[in-house]
Scaffold this active site. Structure first.
Site, PDB file in Angstrom:
ATOM      1  N   ARG A 192       0.754  -0.989   0.064  1.00 53.96           N
ATOM      2  CA  ARG A 192      -0.086  -0.073   0.083  1.00 53.96           C
ATOM      3  C   ARG A 192       0.926   1.180  -0.127  1.00 53.96           C
ATOM      4  O   ARG A 192       1.917   1.049   0.564  1.00 53.96           O
ATOM      5  CB  ARG A 192      -0.953  -0.141   1.248  1.00 53.96           C
ATOM      6  CG  ARG A 192      -1.916  -0.979   1.088  1.00 53.96           C
ATOM      7  CD  ARG A 192      -3.166  -0.468   0.372  1.00 53.96           C
ATOM      8  NE  ARG A 192      -4.026  -1.446   0.254  1.00 53.96           N
ATOM      9  CZ  ARG A 192      -4.403  -2.493  -0.571  1.00 53.96           C
ATOM     10  NH1 ARG A 192      -3.472  -2.774  -1.282  1.00 53.96           N
ATOM     11  NH2 ARG A 192      -5.291  -3.173  -0.429  1.00 53.96           N
ATOM     12  N   GLU A 243      -4.141   7.180  -4.420  1.00 48.13           N
ATOM     13  CA  GLU A 243      -4.636   6.343  -5.573  1.00 48.13           C
ATOM     14  C   GLU A 243      -6.003   7.146  -6.089  1.00 48.13           C
ATOM     15  O   GLU A 243      -6.834   7.199  -5.136  1.00 48.13           O
ATOM     16  CB  GLU A 243      -4.578   5.024  -5.786  1.00 48.13           C
ATOM     17  CG  GLU A 243      -3.028   4.320  -5.370  1.00 48.13           C
ATOM     18  CD  GLU A 243      -3.126   2.873  -5.145  1.00 48.13           C
ATOM     19  OE1 GLU A 243      -3.977   2.224  -5.478  1.00 48.13           O
ATOM     20  OE2 GLU A 243      -2.003   2.457  -4.995  1.00 48.13           O
ATOM     21  N   HIS A 298      -1.024   0.170  -9.870  1.00 49.28           N
ATOM     22  CA  HIS A 298      -1.765  -0.866  -8.886  1.00 49.28           C
ATOM     23  C   HIS A 298      -2.173  -2.252  -9.791  1.00 49.28           C
ATOM     24  O   HIS A 298      -3.390  -2.447  -9.688  1.00 49.28           O
ATOM     25  CB  HIS A 298      -2.817  -0.423  -8.047  1.00 49.28           C
ATOM     26  CG  HIS A 298      -2.949  -1.093  -6.980  1.00 49.28           C
ATOM     27  ND1 HIS A 298      -3.539  -0.366  -5.586  1.00 49.28           N
ATOM     28  CD2 HIS A 298      -3.056  -2.218  -6.646  1.00 49.28           C
ATOM     29  CE1 HIS A 298      -3.617  -1.581  -4.734  1.00 49.28           C
ATOM     30  NE2 HIS A 298      -3.418  -2.552  -5.300  1.00 49.28           N
TER      31      HIS A 298
HETATM   32  C1  8YV Z   1      -7.006  -4.686  -5.562  1.00 55.28           C
HETATM   33  C2  8YV Z   1      -5.206  -5.263  -3.590  1.00 55.28           C
HETATM   34  O1  8YV Z   1      -7.932  -5.516  -4.554  1.00 55.28           O
HETATM   35  O2  8YV Z   1      -5.808  -7.344  -3.040  1.00 55.28           O
HETATM   36  C3  8YV Z   1      -5.496  -6.069  -2.738  1.00 55.28           C
HETATM   37  O3  8YV Z   1      -5.390  -5.760  -1.409  1.00 55.28           O
HETATM   38  O4  8YV Z   1      -4.874  -4.357  -3.369  1.00 55.28           O
HETATM   39  C4  8YV Z   1      -5.704  -5.552  -5.200  1.00 55.28           C
HETATM   40  O5  8YV Z   1      -5.507  -6.877  -5.686  1.00 55.28           O
HETATM   41  C5  8YV Z   1      -7.425  -4.640  -6.812  1.00 55.28           C
HETATM   42  O6  8YV Z   1      -6.685  -3.734  -7.267  1.00 55.28           O
HETATM   43  C6  8YV Z   1      -8.803  -4.359  -6.931  1.00 55.28           C
HETATM   44  O7  8YV Z   1      -9.156  -3.024  -6.445  1.00 55.28           O
END
Ligand code: 8YV
Length: 311
Positions: free
Chosen positions: A230, A259, A277
């Site tokens: 993150r 983001e 991402h």
């Molecule tokens: C997002 C992610 O879910 O699993 C996570 O924590 O950050 C990604 O897989 C994906 O970008 C959909 O928002």
């Protein structure tokens, strides 16, 4: 009347599945909830959430019958867990199915950073090769000392891959996890002093905000920092400063603090590889995530045990 609200930018197949399996109402984002008919809102028991905007108490209170937030992703830092708990709302996530993809991307970014892949591609595209101009050398990736910040499921998948590259692997986590052949450090800063590069895989949220700070970046010295976790975990101002001063060799970032806006200062550095991402963004993994999200919803609506709840 529908009891399921799917919120986020879903693929058409996912929308079709929500509609056919749950007669779901699909909205692009949380803000669009304001346009829902109040009677319809009262009937919603499930939100299938895909997004990184904060899902807080006001959203929960707007859906008085809400019992489940089924998150599309393993990280659930966008959802206020305390507010959900206080309202008896369960949260499910999509763990494990994305470990390979995120770890693959972390290694891809790390090797690209070490070997100067972006710079070499630009050199070719700009005609520098044909013109006989010199291209500097990259850094050998195999055998480097790499520190993994966070030794959860994705951290382990990264460690497995680094082992195949003959790396000396270190990690930091709240407690020692007894992973054989790799060394634990109590803090990222202590680890940074002993490794060449850092790969961040730790969960986001308040507990890890700016965990990788100025002091840790200074301790790392002229290595590479890779973030597939993150943006909030890495102090972006401190990173910009370290890059400006030449304290770091470079960075590769799949995630940013705000983001979908990426930090403009970071985007401008030639030694920073920036991605939007895409850690879990493959056809196969997204299908598995969507399927697990729906399986959790189906279990909840059937009164069966949830498959992958947040404890
Ligand atoms: C997002 C992610 O879910 O699993 C996570 O924590 O950050 C990604 O897989 C994906 O970008 C959909 O928002």
């Amino acid at each position: 009347m529908s009891h399921t609200l799917a919120i986020g930018h879903y693929e058409q197949e996912e929308i079709d599945a929500f509609e056919s399996q749950f007669a779901a109402v699909v909205l692009p984002d949380l803000a669009a909830m304001a346009a829902l008919d109040p009677e319809q809102r009262k009937g919603i028991r499930v939100v299938a959430y895909k997004g990184h905007d904060p899902f807080g108490p006001l959203h929960m209170d707007a859906l008085p019958a809400l019992g489940l937030i089924a998150n599309y992703g393993v990280g659930h830092d966008a959802i206020d867990g305390d507010a959900a708990g206080a309202r008896g709302i369960r949260i499910t996530i999509t763990p494990d199915v994305l470990n390979d993809d995120v770890a693959d991307l972390a290694l891809c970014m790390w090797i690209a950073a070490c070997r100067g892949v972006m710079h070499a591609a630009a050199y070719l595209q700009q005609g520098d090769w044909g013109a006989g101009r010199p291209l500097g050398l990259g850094t050998k990736a195999s055998g480097r000392k790499v520190g993994i910040v966070g030794m959860g499921r994705i951290g382990r998948a990264v460690a497995d891959r680094l082992a195949a590259f003959g790396c000396e692997i270190h990690y930091t986590a709240r407690a020692e996890k007894g992973v054989s052949g790799i060394r634990w450090h109590a803090t990222p800063r202590a680890m940074a002093q002993e490794v060449d590069d850092l790969i961040i895989t730790i969960v986001g949220g308040e507990q890890t905000r700016n965990l990788i700070d100025h002091d840790t970046l200074t301790a790392l010295g002229p290595g590479y920092i890779i973030n597939v976790a993150r943006g909030s975990v890495l102090d972006e101002d401190a990173l910009v400063e370290a890059l400006r001063k030449g304290h770091l060799a470079g960075a590769a970032l799949d995630v940013f603090a705000h983001e979908p806006q990426a930090n403009a200062d970071l985007l401008a550095f030639p030694n920073v590889l920036s991605l939007p991402h895409i850690g879990s963004a493959t056809v196969q993994t997204r299908a598995a995530m969507a399927s697990l999200q729906r399986a959790n919803i189906a279990a909840f609506l059937a009164g069966a045990p949830l498959l992958s709840p947040v404890p």
